[in-house]
Scaffold this motif. Structure first.
Motif, PDB file in Angstrom:
ATOM      1  N   THR A 215      10.566 -36.420  -5.770  1.00  0.00           N
ATOM      2  CA  THR A 215      11.858 -37.048  -6.056  1.00  0.00           C
ATOM      3  C   THR A 215      11.911 -37.549  -7.496  1.00  0.00           C
ATOM      4  OG1 THR A 215      12.392 -37.623  -3.775  1.00  0.00           O
ATOM      5  CG2 THR A 215      13.332 -39.017  -5.489  1.00  0.00           C
TER       6      THR A 215
ATOM      7  N   ILE B 261      14.758 -36.115 -10.108  1.00  0.00           N
ATOM      8  CA  ILE B 261      15.724 -36.996 -10.772  1.00  0.00           C
ATOM      9  C   ILE B 261      15.651 -36.827 -12.281  1.00  0.00           C
ATOM     10  CG2 ILE B 261      16.375 -39.393 -11.203  1.00  0.00           C
ATOM     11  CD1 ILE B 261      17.170 -38.335  -8.435  1.00  0.00           C
TER      12      ILE B 261
ATOM     13  N   ARG C 252      15.436 -42.964  -5.687  1.00  0.00           N
ATOM     14  CA  ARG C 252      16.349 -42.339  -6.648  1.00  0.00           C
ATOM     15  C   ARG C 252      16.886 -43.374  -7.625  1.00  0.00           C
ATOM     16  NH1 ARG C 252      17.809 -40.461  -1.652  1.00  0.00           N
ATOM     17  NH2 ARG C 252      17.028 -38.361  -1.228  1.00  0.00           N
TER      18      ARG C 252
ATOM     19  N   ASN D  63      16.041 -43.336 -11.613  1.00  0.00           N
ATOM     20  CA  ASN D  63      17.150 -43.294 -12.565  1.00  0.00           C
ATOM     21  C   ASN D  63      17.080 -44.440 -13.556  1.00  0.00           C
ATOM     22  OD1 ASN D  63      19.153 -41.085 -12.348  1.00  0.00           O
ATOM     23  ND2 ASN D  63      19.251 -41.689 -10.202  1.00  0.00           N
TER      24      ASN D  63
ATOM     25  N   ASP E 140      18.817 -35.311  -4.734  1.00  0.00           N
ATOM     26  CA  ASP E 140      17.754 -35.269  -5.735  1.00  0.00           C
ATOM     27  C   ASP E 140      18.074 -34.306  -6.871  1.00  0.00           C
ATOM     28  OD1 ASP E 140      16.323 -37.122  -4.329  1.00  0.00           O
ATOM     29  OD2 ASP E 140      14.523 -35.915  -4.098  1.00  0.00           O
TER      30      ASP E 140
END
Length: 286
Positions: free
Chosen positions: A63, A67, A123, A127, A208
């Motif tokens: 993940t 991202i 996520r 980010n 994702d």
């Protein structure tokens, strides 16, 4: 008699200490190449190097990499992010940590990273990390540990560097620079099955990677049409990385196929996935 007994005990203690030190030295030297039955290590990544992770660590790493790619960050940024998460949490989505630190990157609500619930979302956490890294002038030319430190402000600024090599192996595989590089062994009782597994798998692949047009209604799995070979291996490796928590039974791309039964990739008798698609099948309801 008492003196002799004391001498015997002392000699035994010395032998035990020598044995413990010897074992420690062997483990330190051999590391991941030591062939021990480590049940927790269920995934192996091989891409100009070898890394072993358990299912949770592998899913989190996949993940984080996805991202970064979704945001258009270069591969170097993914290496920095993975090394940071390695050091801060062991690639685990921790519920707590030092003071009010939370999640994969041990970000702190009190320092403006978000609420605890937000930071526990891998996520969201990834980010926020990439956004902060992007603001660091010249990070692309820094050592991994220096770039990470500019974001994290750790009391141990050199600690991230020891994870650089592992993170480079992971990034090469998870960003599609190697074929059949992520292999995971899935337990007999996957977390999800059937239509629920297929729907969740599709939803998280879209979240994702930002894919569009992926059908979430197929109860048997999903199929994705990649833009090129590299994208195909990005999605295929992501699917294998999330096999345990999404009930993935089989992944095929080109003439290679990974199965939960074998936990490895193999050729499929000259047959290729339809129209160059990445195809995933989930465990059925039974």
């Amino acid at each position: 008699m008492w003196v002799r007994t004391r001498a015997t005990v002392a000699g035994g203690v010395v032998l035990i200490l020598v044995a413990v030190i010897a074992i420690w030295l062997v483990v330190r030297q051999v590391g991941d190449n030591l062939k021990l039955p480590l049940v927790a290590r269920k995934c192996t990544v091989q891409a100009d190097g070898r890394v072993a992770l358990d299912a949770d660590q592998m899913a989190n790493a996949a993940t984080i990499a996805a991202i970064g790619a979704k945001r258009g960050m270069p591969e170097r940024a993914v290496v920095v992010a993975l090394a940071t998460a390695y050091q801060e949490s062991g690639l685990r989505n921790l519920a707590d940590g030092d003071r009010d630190s939370v999640g994969l990157f041990q970000q702190r609500p009190s320092q403006g990273w978000g609420t605890p619930a937000q930071i526990r979302d891998p996520r969201y956490a990834a980010n926020r990390f990439y956004a902060a890294l992007k603001k660091v002038r010249g990070w692309e030319k820094m050592r991994v540990t220096d770039a990470a430190q500019r974001v994290q402000r750790s009391a141990f600024p050199e600690a991230y560097q020891k994870w650089a090599d592992n993170s480079e192996v992971l990034s090469r595989a998870l960003l599609g620079d190697a074929s059949g590089a992520v292999a995971c062994t899935v337990g007999r009782t996957p977390v999800m099955r059937g239509a629920a597994a297929a729907a969740q798998l599709t939803r998280n692949l879209v979240l994702d990677w930002g894919l569009k047009g992926t059908d979430p209604t197929d109860p048997t799995g999903l199929a994705v049409t990649p833009g090129d070979q590299r994208d195909g291996w990005r999605y295929a490796h992501w699917l294998v990385s999330h096999a345990q928590d999404h009930g993935v039974k089989r992944v095929r791309f080109g003439d290679l196929e990974w199965t939960a039964r074998d936990g490895s990739w193999g050729r499929v008798n000259g047959q290729q996935s339809p129209a160059g698609q990445v195809v995933a099948e989930v465990f059925n309801e039974g």
